[in-house]
Write a protein that holds these residues in place. Structure first.
Motif, PDB file in Angstrom:
ATOM      1  N   SER A  62       0.814  -1.213   0.000  1.00  6.97           N
ATOM      2  CA  SER A  62       0.000   0.000   0.000  1.00  6.97           C
ATOM      3  C   SER A  62       0.850   1.266   0.000  1.00  6.97           C
ATOM      4  O   SER A  62       0.321   2.371   0.020  1.00  6.97           O
ATOM      5  CB  SER A  62      -0.951   0.011   1.201  1.00  6.97           C
ATOM      6  OG  SER A  62      -0.215   0.024   2.404  1.00  6.97           O
ATOM      7  N   ASN A  63       2.171   1.107  -0.042  1.00  4.83           N
ATOM      8  CA  ASN A  63       3.119   2.211  -0.140  1.00  4.83           C
ATOM      9  C   ASN A  63       2.937   3.225   0.992  1.00  4.83           C
ATOM     10  O   ASN A  63       2.925   4.434   0.758  1.00  4.83           O
ATOM     11  CB  ASN A  63       3.030   2.891  -1.515  1.00  4.83           C
ATOM     12  CG  ASN A  63       4.262   3.705  -1.821  1.00  4.83           C
ATOM     13  OD1 ASN A  63       5.319   3.480  -1.248  1.00  4.83           O
ATOM     14  ND2 ASN A  63       4.117   4.656  -2.725  1.00  4.83           N
ATOM     15  N   GLU A  64       2.800   2.713   2.214  1.00  2.06           N
ATOM     16  CA  GLU A  64       2.683   3.590   3.366  1.00  2.06           C
ATOM     17  C   GLU A  64       4.061   4.047   3.813  1.00  2.06           C
ATOM     18  O   GLU A  64       5.060   3.371   3.588  1.00  2.06           O
ATOM     19  CB  GLU A  64       1.967   2.866   4.510  1.00  2.06           C
ATOM     20  CG  GLU A  64       0.522   2.587   4.197  1.00  2.06           C
ATOM     21  CD  GLU A  64      -0.200   1.926   5.357  1.00  2.06           C
ATOM     22  OE1 GLU A  64       0.302   1.969   6.484  1.00  2.06           O
ATOM     23  OE2 GLU A  64      -1.269   1.357   5.107  1.00  2.06           O
ATOM     24  N   GLY A  65       4.112   5.154   4.484  1.00  2.00           N
ATOM     25  CA  GLY A  65       5.383   5.742   4.893  1.00  2.00           C
ATOM     26  C   GLY A  65       6.117   4.971   5.972  1.00  2.00           C
ATOM     27  O   GLY A  65       7.314   5.151   6.158  1.00  2.00           O
ATOM     28  N   CYS A  66       5.435   4.104   6.693  1.00  2.00           N
ATOM     29  CA  CYS A  66       6.070   3.372   7.795  1.00  2.00           C
ATOM     30  C   CYS A  66       6.655   2.039   7.342  1.00  2.00           C
ATOM     31  O   CYS A  66       6.999   1.205   8.170  1.00  2.00           O
ATOM     32  CB  CYS A  66       5.080   3.158   8.936  1.00  2.00           C
ATOM     33  SG  CYS A  66       3.626   2.218   8.460  1.00  2.00           S
ATOM     34  N   TRP A  67       6.829   1.846   6.045  1.00  3.72           N
ATOM     35  CA  TRP A  67       7.319   0.563   5.543  1.00  3.72           C
ATOM     36  C   TRP A  67       8.706   0.239   6.090  1.00  3.72           C
ATOM     37  O   TRP A  67       9.015  -0.913   6.374  1.00  3.72           O
ATOM     38  CB  TRP A  67       7.323   0.528   4.013  1.00  3.72           C
ATOM     39  CG  TRP A  67       8.323   1.443   3.391  1.00  3.72           C
ATOM     40  CD1 TRP A  67       8.140   2.740   3.016  1.00  3.72           C
ATOM     41  CD2 TRP A  67       9.680   1.133   3.076  1.00  3.72           C
ATOM     42  NE1 TRP A  67       9.292   3.262   2.497  1.00  3.72           N
ATOM     43  CE2 TRP A  67      10.265   2.295   2.520  1.00  3.72           C
ATOM     44  CE3 TRP A  67      10.470  -0.004   3.210  1.00  3.72           C
ATOM     45  CZ2 TRP A  67      11.584   2.356   2.100  1.00  3.72           C
ATOM     46  CZ3 TRP A  67      11.791   0.059   2.798  1.00  3.72           C
ATOM     47  CH2 TRP A  67      12.332   1.225   2.248  1.00  3.72           C
ATOM     48  N   ILE A  68       9.554   1.250   6.280  1.00  5.85           N
ATOM     49  CA  ILE A  68      10.912   0.996   6.766  1.00  5.85           C
ATOM     50  C   ILE A  68      10.893   0.536   8.222  1.00  5.85           C
ATOM     51  O   ILE A  68      11.684  -0.321   8.626  1.00  5.85           O
ATOM     52  CB  ILE A  68      11.829   2.220   6.564  1.00  5.85           C
ATOM     53  CG1 ILE A  68      13.300   1.865   6.823  1.00  5.85           C
ATOM     54  CG2 ILE A  68      11.440   3.367   7.459  1.00  5.85           C
ATOM     55  CD1 ILE A  68      13.935   1.126   5.712  1.00  5.85           C
ATOM     56  N   VAL A  69       9.964   1.054   9.012  1.00  7.61           N
ATOM     57  CA  VAL A  69       9.842   0.636  10.418  1.00  7.61           C
ATOM     58  C   VAL A  69       9.372  -0.813  10.480  1.00  7.61           C
ATOM     59  O   VAL A  69       9.900  -1.621  11.256  1.00  7.61           O
ATOM     60  CB  VAL A  69       8.867   1.567  11.172  1.00  7.61           C
ATOM     61  CG1 VAL A  69       8.616   1.071  12.575  1.00  7.61           C
ATOM     62  CG2 VAL A  69       9.391   2.988  11.190  1.00  7.61           C
ATOM     63  N   HIS A  70       8.408  -1.158   9.658  1.00  8.66           N
ATOM     64  CA  HIS A  70       7.882  -2.526   9.656  1.00  8.66           C
ATOM     65  C   HIS A  70       8.913  -3.516   9.116  1.00  8.66           C
ATOM     66  O   HIS A  70       9.062  -4.618   9.653  1.00  8.66           O
ATOM     67  CB  HIS A  70       6.593  -2.591   8.851  1.00  8.66           C
ATOM     68  CG  HIS A  70       5.464  -1.882   9.518  1.00  8.66           C
ATOM     69  ND1 HIS A  70       4.199  -1.872   9.000  1.00  8.66           N
ATOM     70  CD2 HIS A  70       5.396  -1.157  10.658  1.00  8.66           C
ATOM     71  CE1 HIS A  70       3.394  -1.169   9.796  1.00  8.66           C
ATOM     72  NE2 HIS A  70       4.119  -0.725  10.803  1.00  8.66           N
TER      73      HIS A  70
END
Length: 100
Positions: A62-70
């Motif tokens: 979904s190209n959310e901004g928190c992808w790097i945290v997850h």
């Protein structure tokens, strides 16, 4: 498709749910010395790993901004699972000393 109201309320905390689940399950599975509790915690860790993987995949797709945290949370779980624990090192040292 419209999400239920309760889901919309929780949507703001979603970026922090995945890291919380990852850290908590890793801490429980690797931080306990009781063998019975550890067996249960390791099974819960495996379930949490599947949940974190699904959440990370959803975040990336979904190209959310928190992808790097997850993604970092999932990586920490994987590294934490294969890294030898202090308990295992102590058992190995004791076994080596008794063999010598």
């Amino acid at each position: 498709m419209h999400a239920p109201h309760w889901f919309e309320v929780l949507a703001g905390s979603y970026p922090w749910v995945i890291p919380f689940v990852a850290v908590t399950s890793l801490w429980l599975a690797r931080g306990t010395e009781d063998a019975g509790f550890r067996r249960i915690a390791e099974r819960l860790f495996f379930g949490a790993l599947l949940l974190v993987a699904w959440g990370t995949l959803r975040t990336i797709l979904s190209n959310e901004g928190c992808w790097i945290v997850h993604t970092s949370s999932m990586a920490a779980m994987i590294v934490g699972a294969i890294f030898p624990s202090q308990i295992e090192q102590t058992i190995e040292q004791t076994t080596e000393q008794s063999i010598s």
